[in-house]
Design a protein around this motif. Structure first.
Motif, PDB file in Angstrom:
ATOM      1  N   CYS A 223       6.963  49.664  13.891  1.00 42.87           N
ATOM      2  CA  CYS A 223       6.087  49.525  12.732  1.00 42.87           C
ATOM      3  C   CYS A 223       6.946  49.169  11.517  1.00 42.87           C
ATOM      4  O   CYS A 223       8.156  49.419  11.491  1.00 42.87           O
ATOM      5  N   GLY A 224       6.291  48.611  10.503  1.00 41.11           N
ATOM      6  CA  GLY A 224       7.003  48.305   9.276  1.00 41.11           C
ATOM      7  C   GLY A 224       7.630  49.532   8.640  1.00 41.11           C
ATOM      8  O   GLY A 224       8.668  49.447   7.975  1.00 41.11           O
ATOM      9  N   ALA A 225       7.006  50.704   8.845  1.00 43.95           N
ATOM     10  CA  ALA A 225       7.575  51.943   8.308  1.00 43.95           C
ATOM     11  C   ALA A 225       8.909  52.273   8.961  1.00 43.95           C
ATOM     12  O   ALA A 225       9.752  52.951   8.360  1.00 43.95           O
ATOM     13  N   ASP A 226       9.122  51.809  10.195  1.00 42.07           N
ATOM     14  CA  ASP A 226      10.411  52.004  10.866  1.00 42.07           C
ATOM     15  C   ASP A 226      11.477  51.076  10.289  1.00 42.07           C
ATOM     16  O   ASP A 226      12.651  51.429  10.213  1.00 42.07           O
ATOM     17  N   MET A 227      11.048  49.887   9.866  1.00 40.66           N
ATOM     18  CA  MET A 227      12.005  48.878   9.428  1.00 40.66           C
ATOM     19  C   MET A 227      12.737  49.274   8.150  1.00 40.66           C
ATOM     20  O   MET A 227      13.887  48.881   7.945  1.00 40.66           O
TER      21      MET A 227
ATOM     22  N   ILE B  81      -5.432  40.106  -8.324  1.00 39.72           N
ATOM     23  CA  ILE B  81      -6.265  40.395  -9.506  1.00 39.72           C
ATOM     24  C   ILE B  81      -6.643  39.109 -10.229  1.00 39.72           C
ATOM     25  O   ILE B  81      -7.767  38.952 -10.715  1.00 39.72           O
ATOM     26  N   GLU B  82      -5.708  38.165 -10.293  1.00 40.07           N
ATOM     27  CA  GLU B  82      -5.934  36.933 -11.035  1.00 40.07           C
ATOM     28  C   GLU B  82      -6.843  35.948 -10.293  1.00 40.07           C
ATOM     29  O   GLU B  82      -7.506  35.122 -10.921  1.00 40.07           O
ATOM     30  N   MET B  83      -6.907  36.018  -8.965  1.00 42.51           N
ATOM     31  CA  MET B  83      -7.632  34.987  -8.229  1.00 42.51           C
ATOM     32  C   MET B  83      -9.081  35.340  -7.903  1.00 42.51           C
ATOM     33  O   MET B  83      -9.886  34.471  -7.612  1.00 42.51           O
ATOM     34  N   VAL B  84      -9.449  36.626  -7.945  1.00 43.37           N
ATOM     35  CA  VAL B  84     -10.789  36.999  -7.496  1.00 43.37           C
ATOM     36  C   VAL B  84     -11.839  36.748  -8.573  1.00 43.37           C
ATOM     37  O   VAL B  84     -11.529  36.629  -9.765  1.00 43.37           O
ATOM     38  N   CYS B  85     -13.087  36.687  -8.133  1.00 41.17           N
ATOM     39  CA  CYS B  85     -14.214  36.515  -9.044  1.00 41.17           C
ATOM     40  C   CYS B  85     -14.681  37.889  -9.539  1.00 41.17           C
ATOM     41  O   CYS B  85     -14.216  38.925  -9.046  1.00 41.17           O
ATOM     42  N   PRO B  86     -15.577  37.942 -10.510  1.00 44.39           N
ATOM     43  CA  PRO B  86     -16.093  39.236 -10.975  1.00 44.39           C
ATOM     44  C   PRO B  86     -16.725  40.046  -9.825  1.00 44.39           C
ATOM     45  O   PRO B  86     -17.266  39.491  -8.879  1.00 44.39           O
ATOM     46  N   ASN B  87     -16.635  41.359  -9.955  1.00 45.94           N
ATOM     47  CA  ASN B  87     -17.198  42.310  -8.991  1.00 45.94           C
ATOM     48  C   ASN B  87     -16.524  42.243  -7.618  1.00 45.94           C
ATOM     49  O   ASN B  87     -17.111  42.649  -6.618  1.00 45.94           O
ATOM     50  N   ALA B  88     -15.305  41.743  -7.591  1.00 46.91           N
ATOM     51  CA  ALA B  88     -14.576  41.611  -6.331  1.00 46.91           C
ATOM     52  C   ALA B  88     -13.946  42.948  -5.922  1.00 46.91           C
ATOM     53  O   ALA B  88     -13.836  43.882  -6.719  1.00 46.91           O
ATOM     54  N   THR B  89     -13.525  42.986  -4.662  1.00 47.86           N
ATOM     55  CA  THR B  89     -12.830  44.159  -4.125  1.00 47.86           C
ATOM     56  C   THR B  89     -11.473  43.742  -3.573  1.00 47.86           C
ATOM     57  O   THR B  89     -11.379  42.780  -2.803  1.00 47.86           O
ATOM     58  N   ILE B  90     -10.445  44.453  -3.990  1.00 45.41           N
ATOM     59  CA  ILE B  90      -9.093  44.272  -3.461  1.00 45.41           C
ATOM     60  C   ILE B  90      -8.704  45.568  -2.744  1.00 45.41           C
ATOM     61  O   ILE B  90      -8.757  46.641  -3.335  1.00 45.41           O
ATOM     62  N   VAL B  91      -8.353  45.460  -1.477  1.00 43.94           N
ATOM     63  CA  VAL B  91      -7.882  46.626  -0.727  1.00 43.94           C
ATOM     64  C   VAL B  91      -6.377  46.506  -0.580  1.00 43.94           C
ATOM     65  O   VAL B  91      -5.870  45.542   0.004  1.00 43.94           O
ATOM     66  N   ARG B  92      -5.662  47.480  -1.121  1.00 48.22           N
ATOM     67  CA  ARG B  92      -4.196  47.440  -1.065  1.00 48.22           C
ATOM     68  C   ARG B  92      -3.718  48.253   0.131  1.00 48.22           C
ATOM     69  O   ARG B  92      -3.710  49.483   0.120  1.00 48.22           O
ATOM     70  N   VAL B  93      -3.322  47.540   1.167  1.00 45.07           N
ATOM     71  CA  VAL B  93      -2.860  48.154   2.412  1.00 45.07           C
ATOM     72  C   VAL B  93      -1.346  48.314   2.414  1.00 45.07           C
ATOM     73  O   VAL B  93      -0.804  49.323   2.857  1.00 45.07           O
ATOM     74  N   GLY B  94      -0.636  47.290   1.932  1.00 51.77           N
ATOM     75  CA  GLY B  94       0.819  47.303   1.950  1.00 51.77           C
ATOM     76  C   GLY B  94       1.404  48.291   0.960  1.00 51.77           C
ATOM     77  O   GLY B  94       0.779  48.636  -0.050  1.00 51.77           O
ATOM     78  N   MET B  95       2.608  48.743   1.251  1.00 51.69           N
ATOM     79  CA  MET B  95       3.316  49.690   0.396  1.00 51.69           C
ATOM     80  C   MET B  95       4.499  49.001  -0.258  1.00 51.69           C
ATOM     81  O   MET B  95       5.262  48.290   0.391  1.00 51.69           O
TER      82      MET B  95
ATOM     83  N   SER C 298      14.032  62.838  12.506  1.00 49.23           N
ATOM     84  CA  SER C 298      12.985  62.745  13.523  1.00 49.23           C
ATOM     85  C   SER C 298      13.378  61.772  14.611  1.00 49.23           C
ATOM     86  O   SER C 298      14.197  60.877  14.400  1.00 49.23           O
ATOM     87  N   ILE C 299      12.800  61.956  15.792  1.00 52.96           N
ATOM     88  CA  ILE C 299      12.803  60.919  16.807  1.00 52.96           C
ATOM     89  C   ILE C 299      11.720  59.929  16.402  1.00 52.96           C
ATOM     90  O   ILE C 299      10.581  60.306  16.167  1.00 52.96           O
ATOM     91  N   ARG C 300      12.070  58.667  16.305  1.00 50.63           N
ATOM     92  CA  ARG C 300      11.148  57.686  15.732  1.00 50.63           C
ATOM     93  C   ARG C 300      10.160  57.143  16.776  1.00 50.63           C
ATOM     94  O   ARG C 300      10.293  57.366  17.967  1.00 50.63           O
ATOM     95  N   GLY C 301       9.215  56.348  16.247  1.00 51.47           N
ATOM     96  CA  GLY C 301       8.230  55.698  17.096  1.00 51.47           C
ATOM     97  C   GLY C 301       6.891  56.397  17.035  1.00 51.47           C
ATOM     98  O   GLY C 301       6.609  57.270  17.861  1.00 51.47           O
TER      99      GLY C 301
END
Length: 372
Positions: free
Chosen positions: A53-57, A278-292, A71-74
């Motif tokens: 996973c990216g968290a391992d990287m 934030i700059e590209m969406v239209c009004p009332n849009a939803t942005i879900v931030r998954v990445g850390m 910890s033992i990873r994975g």
């Protein structure tokens, strides 16, 4: 919490394990550890597949010289139940299972009250956080009876037609499903931009396609153009934008239109990507931030207020999410095979991490290959 016992010399009942050392960051070492002892309520799993996973990287090649075991990873793994405690009734030897990687929760907080165990502030993840139970980058992992009492779906049976390798990817699939299907409000006929070409981004592409999104635009970088853009298109992306060479805002607006973009799934974790969202969406849009990401967000945010933009934080998944993604996987609605680009024995773990680091790999699967 009792500590993992390590030996200077290998013993008969030892197994190899890829362990992480140090806090908050630390490097990896292949070590000898004892096979876990199974208590009355515990379940022991023999690992058949475990993925990076990216968290391992973020800990790879970060050798701070620490001797403090973490910890033992994975934390993405699937396998067979090979031993159960005397009081275990829900599981039996031979069950094919996949872990949602939960090892401990408090059972008392508001998140636990709602059954959102992976949002418990006291949670400890198998293969991810400091613990003595283990993870998937070894031969056996112990699932403690405590978690199985509180959180019955810390383990799931794998459908007969689902491979171990596929099941080991249910964590990122479920993350993507929650972000796109449960948090974004995406509807059939909508368009969506997905930032990031890692597993979370590409599984998000697949979920968006299942929902019925029309234009699915993936934003990546130069390093993604060699392998990942082609796979993104195979999985459902209609367009790919190279953020290293193209004007991301301009290209996304050209592809989708000035007023049509109401959904962005941000899986890269880059602060510039969140600002571009934030700059590209239209009004009332939803942005879900998954990445850390770990840098400060040094951008103006008035547009969030001016255009009533909804930015949602994302973390993990619920049991109902996992149930749905398991059904989708069994129905062959999610393509995992195209995502698994590399397979290695655990003894060659560095090759797997190198392939992830140079982006020639999307998903790397490890299989335990040491002689007992």
């Amino acid at each position: 919490m009792k500590k993992l016992v390590q030996y200077k010399g290998k013993k008969v009942n030892d197994m190899k394990a890829l362990a992480r050392y140090g806090k908050p960051f630390g490097g990896y070492k292949m070590i000898d550890v004892p096979v876990p002892e199974v208590g009355p309520e515990d379940v022991l799993i023999e690992i058949k597949a475990a993925t990076i996973c990216g968290a391992d990287m973020k800990h790879y090649k970060v050798d701070n010289g620490s001797k403090d075991f973490n910890s033992i990873r994975g934390h993405e793994f699937a396998g067979d139940v090979v031993k159960v405690g005397s009081k275990v009734t829900d599981w039996k030897v031979g069950d094919r299972v996949v872990s949602d990687n939960t090892g401990h929760v408090c059972g008392l907080c508001p998140a636990c009250d709602e059954g959102d165990f992976l949002l418990c502030p006291h949670k400890i993840n198998l293969g991810l956080d400091n613990n003595h139970w283990g993870g998937g980058f070894t031969k056996y992992c112990l699932v403690p009876g405590e978690i199985l009492r509180i959180h019955k779906h810390a383990l799931w049976r794998i459908p007969d037609n689902v491979k171990y390798e596929e099941a080991s990817c249910l964590d990122p699939i479920s993350n993507a499903y929650k972000a796109v299907a449960e948090q974004s409000g995406l509807k059939p006929g909508d368009d969506v931009v997905v930032f990031g070409t890692g597993p979370l981004g590409l599984f998000s592409v697949q979920i968006a396609k299942l929902i019925g999104a029309l234009k699915i635009v993936v934003v990546g970088l130069d390093a993604d153009t060699k392998y990942r853009f082609d796979i993104a298109k195979k999985l459902g992306a209609t367009d790919c934008v190279n953020g290293s060479k193209e004007d991301v805002l301009k290209r996304c607006k050209e592809i989708i239109g000035e007023e049509n973009l109401g959904t962005v799934i941000e899986c890269s974790g880059a602060m510039v990507a969140l600002h571009q969202s934030i700059e590209m969406v239209c009004p009332n849009a939803t942005i879900v931030r998954v990445g850390m990401g770990y840098k400060s967000f040094n951008y103006p945010i008035n547009r969030i207020t001016e255009w009533n933009i909804d930015i949602k934080g994302h973390q993990a998944y619920s049991s109902s999410t996992w149930r749905r993604t398991t059904k989708l996987l069994a129905a062959h609605k999610v393509d995992v095979e195209s995502m698994i680009t590399h397979r290695y024995g655990l003894s060659e773990w560095q090759k797997g991490f190198d392939a992830m680091a140079d982006k020639s790999a999307i998903k790397v699967v490890f299989h335990y290959d040491f002689d007992d």
